[in-house]
Design an enzyme around this catalytic site. Structure first.
Site, PDB file in Angstrom:
ATOM      1  CE  LYS A 141      -4.346   1.231   0.149  1.00  0.00           C
ATOM      2  NZ  LYS A 141      -5.548   0.590  -0.395  1.00  0.00           N
ATOM      3  CG  ASP A 181      -7.194   3.705  -0.975  1.00  0.00           C
ATOM      4  OD1 ASP A 181      -7.636   2.561  -0.856  1.00  0.00           O
ATOM      5  OD2 ASP A 181      -7.305   4.553  -0.054  1.00  0.00           O
TER       6      ASP A 181
END
Ligand code: NDP
Length: 461
Positions: A141, A181
Site C-alpha cells: 500500500k 484509493d
C-alpha cells in the site's frame, strides 16, 4: 479418553492465545502510537487463535512475528511547486508488506490523514484480502499526506510527477503494482503512468492498475470494488433467503466505491436513500438519483450538498456520522476507516439493519463489529467484501501480460465468480474453526492460511 482429549485441546488453545498475546504486545511496543495499525493487527490476530490451535506449525515457524513485520517501508520527500510558485513539501510512503504469493499489490491514497500507521494498517489488511481472491498477488500500500481537494489540475500533475520520480525506483510489473484509493482515481493514475513511462523509457503497462481503457486499463475496473461489495452482500442475503429487492440502502461516501455500489444495489432492486462526503450527507426516503451524484462528484468535483439544489425534495445534513442513525435494511460503509463506532452500530441494529457490507477498509471499529456479530446481523468484513477492486486489478495485470483485453461482461462475470468464491471460502473456514457464520474469522482464517503455507514453503526469508 474424552477427558485427556479435552485437556490436550485446552493446552493448544492456551498456547495459541498466549502466542497471539505476545505477538500483539511486541507490535504495540515496536510501533508506538500507531493506533490504526494496532487495530488492524488485533482484529486479525484475535481471530486466528482457532487456526493456530489446530495448526501448531504456524507457531513453530513463527509466522505471526514475520507476517506483522513489513518486508520494507519506504518513506520519501515529495517536493513540488504550487500555482503561486511556492515550494510545497509532502511525505510519500510505500509499504511492501508481504510477497509470499506474488508481487506487492495495493492502492495509493492521497489524503491529509495519511501517515505510517494508516499505510501499515492498509498494507497489512491487503495481504489477506489479496490472498482471499485466490490470485497470485502479495500485499502492499502507499500514499501521501497530500490533500488533492481544492488543487488545480496542474498542481495535481506536478505533485504526482514528483511522487513518481521517487516511487518508480521501487515498483515494476513483477515487483510492486500500485493502483488507486482515496484521492487517487483515473486522472492521478494517468499522470503516474505517464511519469513512470517517461523515466523508464518503455511502455510497461503492468506497472499500475486502474489505467485508462485506451492505454492498458481493464473494463469494469472502475466499477469493480462497488459492484463486488454488492455481489458479496447479495451472497450473504441469499444465504438467509433475502435479497436487495425493495430493500432500503444507506451508503457512506460518494467516491469511486460508493457510486458503483449504489448503481449495482439499485440495479438489483434496492432503494438507495442516503450517501455522504466528508462534509455531510443527503437523504431522500424515495431514493436518490445516482446519476446526479456521479456527475456532481466525478465530473464536476462538487460537494454532496450541491445535490439538493437539483433535487429540492432531498435533505442535506451537515456532518457525516448521523447517516448511520437513518433506518435502513442494508448499510454499506464505503468512505473511510472507523466511520462506524459502537454507538453508530447500535443505532443501525436498533433500526433493524439486516446486513452490513464494508466497501471501505476497516470502516467499523472493533466494538462496532462486536455489536453486529452479537446481534446476528449479516456482516461482510472489508477484506472479503471489498476485494473485488484488487481482484479486477489482478485481471488487468493478466490482460496486460497477454496483451489483450476482455469485454466488460467477461470481466464482470469473473468478478462475480471471485466474490462468490470468497463468500463460500469465508463461510466454510468459519464453520471449520467452530465459528459458524462469523465471516470476520472466516475471511481472516482463509486468507491467512494461504499466505502462511506459502511462507513456510519458501523458508525463512
Ligand atoms: P474516493 O476518494 O473515490 O472517495 C472517498 C469518499 O469517502 C469521498 O466521498 C470522501 O468525501 C469520503 N471520505 C474520505 N475521507 C473521509 C472522512 N475522513 N470522513 C468522511 N468521509 C470521507 O475513494 P474510494 O471510493 O476509492 O475509497 C473509499 C474506501 O474504499 C477507502 O477506505 C478505500 O481504502 C476503500 N477501497 C477502495 C478501493 C478502490 O478500488 N478504490 C478498493 C478497496 C477498498 P470527500 O469527497 O469529501 O473527501
Amino acid at each position: 479418553m474424552q477427558r485427556w482429549f479435552t485437556m490436550i485441546i485446552q493446552t493448544y488453545r492456551e498456547e495459541a492465545t498466549q502466542y497471539v498475546r505476545n505477538v500483539y504486545e511486541t507490535v504495540m511496543a515496536r510501533n508506538p502510537g500507531e493506533v490504526e495499525f494496532h487495530q488492524a493487527v488485533k482484529e486479525i490476530l484475535d481471530s486466528l487463535v482457532p487456526v493456530l490451535e489446530s495448526n501448531p506449525q504456524y507457531i513453530e515457524h513463527r509466522i505471526l512475528e514475520r507476517i506483522v513485520e513489513p518486508e520494507r517501508l519506504i518513506v520519501f520527500r515529495v517536493p513540488w511547486v504550487d500555482d503561486n510558485h511556492n515550494v510545497q513539501v509532502n511525505r510519500g510512503f510505500r509499504v511492501q508488506y508481504n510477497s509470499a504469493l506474488g508481487p506487492y499489490k495495493g492502492g495509493i491514497r492521497f489524503h491529509p490523514s495519511v501517515n505510517a500507521s494508516i499505510i501499515k494498517f492498509l498494507g497489512f489488511e491487503q495481504i489477506f484480502k489479496n490472498a482471499l481472491t485466490g490470485q497470485p498477488i502479495g500485499g502492499g500500500k502507499g500514499g501521501s499526506d497530500f490533500d488533492p481537494k481544492g488543487k488545480s489540475d496542474q498542481e495535481i500533475m506536478r505533485f504526482v510527477q514528483s511522487f513518481m520520480t521517487e516511487l518508480y525506483k521501487y515498483i515494476g510489473p513483477d515487483t510492486d503494482v500500485p493502483a488507486g484509493d482515496i484521492g487517487v482515481g483515473g486522472r492521478e493514475i494517468g499522470y503516474m503512468f505517464g511519469q513512470y513511462k517517461r523515466i523508464r523509457g518503455g511502455h510497461e503497462a503492468g506497472v499500475l492498475t486502474g489505467k485508462g481503457i485506451r492505454y492498458g486499463g481493464s473494463l469494469a475496473r472502475t466499477e469493480a470494488t462497488g459492484y463486488g461489495c454488492v455481489y458479496f452482500v447479495n451472497e450473504m442475503l441469499q444465504s438467509r433467503g433475502l435479497s436487495f429487492k425493495d430493500r432500503t440502502v444507506v451508503v457512506s461516501g460518494s467516491g469511486n466505491v460508493s457510486i458503483y455500489a449504489m448503481f449495482k444495489a439499485k440495479e438489483l432492486g434496492a432503494k438507495v436513500i442516503a450517501c455522504s462526503d466528508s462534509d455531510g450527507y443527503i437523504y431522500n426516503q424515495n431514493g436518490l438519483d445516482i446519476q446526479i451524484v456521479q456527475r456532481l462528484k466525478e465530473v464536476e468535483r462538487k460537494r454532496i450538498k450541491d445535490y439538493v439544489q437539483e433535487h429540492p425534495g432531498t435533505v442535506y445534513v451537515e456532518g457525516c456520522r448521523g447517516i448511520w442513525s437513518l433506518q435502513c435494511d442494508i448499510a454499506l460503509p464505503c468512505a473511510t476507516q472507523n466511520e462506524i463506532d459502537r454507538e453508530a452500530a447500535e443505532w443501525l441494529v436498533s433500526n433493524g439493519v439486516k446486513a452490513i457490507g464494508e466497501g471501505a477498509n476497516m470502516p467499523s471499529t472493533l466494538d462496532a463489529i462486536e455489536v453486529f456479530l452479537a446481534n446476528e446481523v449479516l456482516f461482510g468484513p472489508a477484506k472479503a467484501a471489498n476485494a473485488g477492486g484488487v481482484a479486477v486489478s489482478a485481471l488487468e495485470m493478466s490482460q496486460n501480460s497477454m496483451r489483450l483485453s476482455w469485454t466488460f461482461e467477461e470481466v464482470d462475470r469473473k468478478l462475480q465468480n471471485i466474490m462468490k468464491n470468497i463468500f463460500a471460502e469465508s463461510v466454510s473456514a468459519a464453520a471449520k474453526y467452530g465459528h459458524q457464520g462469523n465471516l470476520v474469522l472466516g475471511a481472516n482464517a482463509a486468507g491467512f492460511k494461504r499466505v502462511a503455507d506459502a511462507m513456510i514453503a519458501q523458508g525463512v526469508v
